[in-house]
Design a protein around this motif. Sequence first.
Motif, PDB file in Angstrom:
ATOM      1  N   GLY A  77      73.771  46.556 117.276  1.00  0.00           N
ATOM      2  CA  GLY A  77      72.677  46.852 118.176  1.00  0.00           C
ATOM      3  C   GLY A  77      72.609  47.805 119.100  1.00  0.00           C
ATOM      4  O   GLY A  77      72.412  47.677 120.270  1.00  0.00           O
ATOM      5  N   LEU A  78      73.177  48.889 118.822  1.00  0.00           N
ATOM      6  CA  LEU A  78      73.447  50.118 119.768  1.00  0.00           C
ATOM      7  C   LEU A  78      72.352  51.174 119.768  1.00  0.00           C
ATOM      8  O   LEU A  78      71.712  51.513 118.872  1.00  0.00           O
ATOM      9  CB  LEU A  78      74.709  50.974 119.439  1.00  0.00           C
ATOM     10  N   CYS A  79      72.188  51.646 120.978  1.00  0.00           N
ATOM     11  CA  CYS A  79      70.967  52.724 121.267  1.00  0.00           C
ATOM     12  C   CYS A  79      71.273  53.726 120.229  1.00  0.00           C
ATOM     13  O   CYS A  79      72.690  54.272 120.404  1.00  0.00           O
ATOM     14  CB  CYS A  79      70.876  52.998 122.417  1.00  0.00           C
ATOM     15  N   PRO A  80      70.322  54.215 119.413  1.00  0.00           N
ATOM     16  CA  PRO A  80      70.911  55.550 118.558  1.00  0.00           C
ATOM     17  C   PRO A  80      71.150  56.718 119.251  1.00  0.00           C
ATOM     18  O   PRO A  80      71.828  57.657 119.107  1.00  0.00           O
ATOM     19  CB  PRO A  80      69.606  55.431 117.694  1.00  0.00           C
ATOM     20  N   ARG A  81      70.523  56.896 120.764  1.00  0.00           N
ATOM     21  CA  ARG A  81      70.686  58.126 121.289  1.00  0.00           C
ATOM     22  C   ARG A  81      72.259  57.982 122.181  1.00  0.00           C
ATOM     23  O   ARG A  81      73.047  58.985 122.214  1.00  0.00           O
ATOM     24  CB  ARG A  81      69.720  58.313 122.557  1.00  0.00           C
ATOM     25  N   CYS A  82      72.374  56.957 122.996  1.00  0.00           N
ATOM     26  CA  CYS A  82      73.509  56.851 123.886  1.00  0.00           C
ATOM     27  C   CYS A  82      74.608  55.957 123.488  1.00  0.00           C
ATOM     28  O   CYS A  82      75.812  55.974 123.898  1.00  0.00           O
ATOM     29  CB  CYS A  82      73.027  56.539 125.282  1.00  0.00           C
TER      30      CYS A  82
ATOM     31  N   LEU B  85      65.178  51.432 112.620  1.00  0.00           N
ATOM     32  CA  LEU B  85      64.626  52.173 113.894  1.00  0.00           C
ATOM     33  C   LEU B  85      65.555  53.437 113.876  1.00  0.00           C
ATOM     34  O   LEU B  85      65.131  54.653 114.395  1.00  0.00           O
ATOM     35  CB  LEU B  85      64.828  51.152 115.152  1.00  0.00           C
ATOM     36  N   ILE B  86      66.911  53.317 113.669  1.00  0.00           N
ATOM     37  CA  ILE B  86      68.039  54.291 113.857  1.00  0.00           C
ATOM     38  C   ILE B  86      67.577  55.575 112.816  1.00  0.00           C
ATOM     39  O   ILE B  86      67.766  56.557 113.362  1.00  0.00           O
ATOM     40  CB  ILE B  86      69.409  53.947 113.658  1.00  0.00           C
ATOM     41  N   ALA B  87      67.299  55.141 111.747  1.00  0.00           N
ATOM     42  CA  ALA B  87      66.739  56.253 110.733  1.00  0.00           C
ATOM     43  C   ALA B  87      65.528  57.024 111.089  1.00  0.00           C
ATOM     44  O   ALA B  87      65.692  58.306 110.879  1.00  0.00           O
ATOM     45  CB  ALA B  87      66.780  55.417 109.332  1.00  0.00           C
ATOM     46  N   GLU B  88      64.495  56.417 111.654  1.00  0.00           N
ATOM     47  CA  GLU B  88      63.436  56.870 112.150  1.00  0.00           C
ATOM     48  C   GLU B  88      63.693  57.756 113.449  1.00  0.00           C
ATOM     49  O   GLU B  88      63.463  59.178 113.722  1.00  0.00           O
ATOM     50  CB  GLU B  88      62.371  55.938 112.831  1.00  0.00           C
ATOM     51  N   TYR B  89      64.551  57.476 114.328  1.00  0.00           N
ATOM     52  CA  TYR B  89      65.192  58.424 115.165  1.00  0.00           C
ATOM     53  C   TYR B  89      65.906  59.504 115.037  1.00  0.00           C
ATOM     54  O   TYR B  89      65.825  60.588 115.512  1.00  0.00           O
ATOM     55  CB  TYR B  89      66.119  57.433 116.463  1.00  0.00           C
TER      56      TYR B  89
ATOM     57  N   ASP C 266      77.251  56.223 114.776  1.00  0.00           N
ATOM     58  CA  ASP C 266      77.082  56.438 113.186  1.00  0.00           C
ATOM     59  C   ASP C 266      76.060  55.194 112.990  1.00  0.00           C
ATOM     60  O   ASP C 266      75.846  54.071 113.689  1.00  0.00           O
ATOM     61  CB  ASP C 266      78.253  56.441 112.444  1.00  0.00           C
ATOM     62  N   THR C 267      75.327  55.482 112.170  1.00  0.00           N
ATOM     63  CA  THR C 267      74.279  54.641 111.799  1.00  0.00           C
ATOM     64  C   THR C 267      74.645  53.212 111.627  1.00  0.00           C
ATOM     65  O   THR C 267      73.971  52.138 111.971  1.00  0.00           O
ATOM     66  CB  THR C 267      73.307  55.118 110.491  1.00  0.00           C
ATOM     67  N   ALA C 268      75.787  52.908 110.585  1.00  0.00           N
ATOM     68  CA  ALA C 268      76.095  51.740 110.181  1.00  0.00           C
ATOM     69  C   ALA C 268      76.831  50.855 111.475  1.00  0.00           C
ATOM     70  O   ALA C 268      76.396  49.894 111.727  1.00  0.00           O
ATOM     71  CB  ALA C 268      77.261  51.659 109.345  1.00  0.00           C
ATOM     72  N   SER C 269      77.407  51.481 112.419  1.00  0.00           N
ATOM     73  CA  SER C 269      77.807  50.660 113.436  1.00  0.00           C
ATOM     74  C   SER C 269      76.764  50.739 114.275  1.00  0.00           C
ATOM     75  O   SER C 269      76.621  49.408 115.202  1.00  0.00           O
ATOM     76  CB  SER C 269      78.997  51.663 114.323  1.00  0.00           C
ATOM     77  N   ALA C 270      75.861  51.516 114.886  1.00  0.00           N
ATOM     78  CA  ALA C 270      74.653  51.352 115.679  1.00  0.00           C
ATOM     79  C   ALA C 270      73.846  49.972 115.045  1.00  0.00           C
ATOM     80  O   ALA C 270      73.390  49.103 115.776  1.00  0.00           O
ATOM     81  CB  ALA C 270      73.903  52.469 115.787  1.00  0.00           C
TER      82      ALA C 270
ATOM     83  N   SER D 191      70.457  69.754 105.506  1.00  0.00           N
ATOM     84  CA  SER D 191      71.062  68.347 105.635  1.00  0.00           C
ATOM     85  C   SER D 191      71.778  68.073 106.969  1.00  0.00           C
ATOM     86  O   SER D 191      71.878  66.971 107.362  1.00  0.00           O
ATOM     87  CB  SER D 191      72.167  68.364 104.604  1.00  0.00           C
ATOM     88  N   GLU D 192      71.916  69.211 107.838  1.00  0.00           N
ATOM     89  CA  GLU D 192      72.139  69.158 109.104  1.00  0.00           C
ATOM     90  C   GLU D 192      71.229  68.158 110.175  1.00  0.00           C
ATOM     91  O   GLU D 192      71.527  67.975 111.135  1.00  0.00           O
ATOM     92  CB  GLU D 192      72.746  70.261 109.650  1.00  0.00           C
ATOM     93  N   ASP D 193      70.199  68.502 109.618  1.00  0.00           N
ATOM     94  CA  ASP D 193      69.088  67.854 110.787  1.00  0.00           C
ATOM     95  C   ASP D 193      69.239  66.317 110.787  1.00  0.00           C
ATOM     96  O   ASP D 193      68.527  65.920 111.861  1.00  0.00           O
ATOM     97  CB  ASP D 193      67.676  68.281 109.999  1.00  0.00           C
ATOM     98  N   ASN D 194      69.684  65.846 109.776  1.00  0.00           N
ATOM     99  CA  ASN D 194      69.635  64.259 109.654  1.00  0.00           C
ATOM    100  C   ASN D 194      71.296  63.703 109.959  1.00  0.00           C
ATOM    101  O   ASN D 194      71.131  62.901 110.188  1.00  0.00           O
ATOM    102  CB  ASN D 194      69.502  63.711 108.249  1.00  0.00           C
ATOM    103  N   SER D 195      72.053  64.688 110.611  1.00  0.00           N
ATOM    104  CA  SER D 195      73.562  64.181 110.765  1.00  0.00           C
ATOM    105  C   SER D 195      73.218  63.697 112.524  1.00  0.00           C
ATOM    106  O   SER D 195      72.693  64.105 113.167  1.00  0.00           O
ATOM    107  CB  SER D 195      74.496  65.282 110.739  1.00  0.00           C
ATOM    108  N   LYS D 196      74.305  62.924 112.890  1.00  0.00           N
ATOM    109  CA  LYS D 196      74.190  62.555 114.118  1.00  0.00           C
ATOM    110  C   LYS D 196      74.885  63.475 115.140  1.00  0.00           C
ATOM    111  O   LYS D 196      75.919  64.180 114.631  1.00  0.00           O
ATOM    112  CB  LYS D 196      74.970  61.095 114.238  1.00  0.00           C
ATOM    113  N   PRO D 197      74.299  63.606 116.404  1.00  0.00           N
ATOM    114  CA  PRO D 197      74.902  64.794 117.244  1.00  0.00           C
ATOM    115  C   PRO D 197      76.121  64.037 117.814  1.00  0.00           C
ATOM    116  O   PRO D 197      76.402  63.199 117.776  1.00  0.00           O
ATOM    117  CB  PRO D 197      73.690  64.726 118.378  1.00  0.00           C
TER     118      PRO D 197
END
Length: 129
Positions: free
Chosen positions: A22-27, A113-117, A14-18, A3-9
């Motif tokens: 419209g936030l970049c999922p990486r930065c 898109l964020i889920a795919e990333y 977080d996914t909802a805020s992004a 389950s740690e593989d899908n958590s955000k670094p």
Amino acid sequence: MSSEDNSKPEGQPDTASAALFGLCPRCGAKTLFDGIAKFAPRCRACSLDYTQFNVGDGPAAFLTLIIGAVIAILAIWVQLSFEPPFWVHAVLWVPLTTVMVIAGLRIAKAWLLIAEYRRRAGEGRLKDD
């Protein structure tokens, strides 16, 4: 797959805020969109290539059906409860439908898109990295 593989670094939104902003999922920069509902080709801050993700038009079909049903139910309720003239329906439902579809489409496309990333999914990928 744990389950740690899908958590955000650390440091990523977080996914909802992004999705909402419209936030970049990486930065986390507000660079995901280049128009009302069109993705930018890449993040202007960290150069993440958004074209590698295949969101497609799937969210549009579901949103059309869901929002259409909500608007139809509300319009019928307003008609039966208040019996307004036709122009009131046009003034109420046309802008509300437009806003709901555009906002919903932005959020749904960004969420996918964020889920795919986060899951390291991509179009045409044959093996896990």
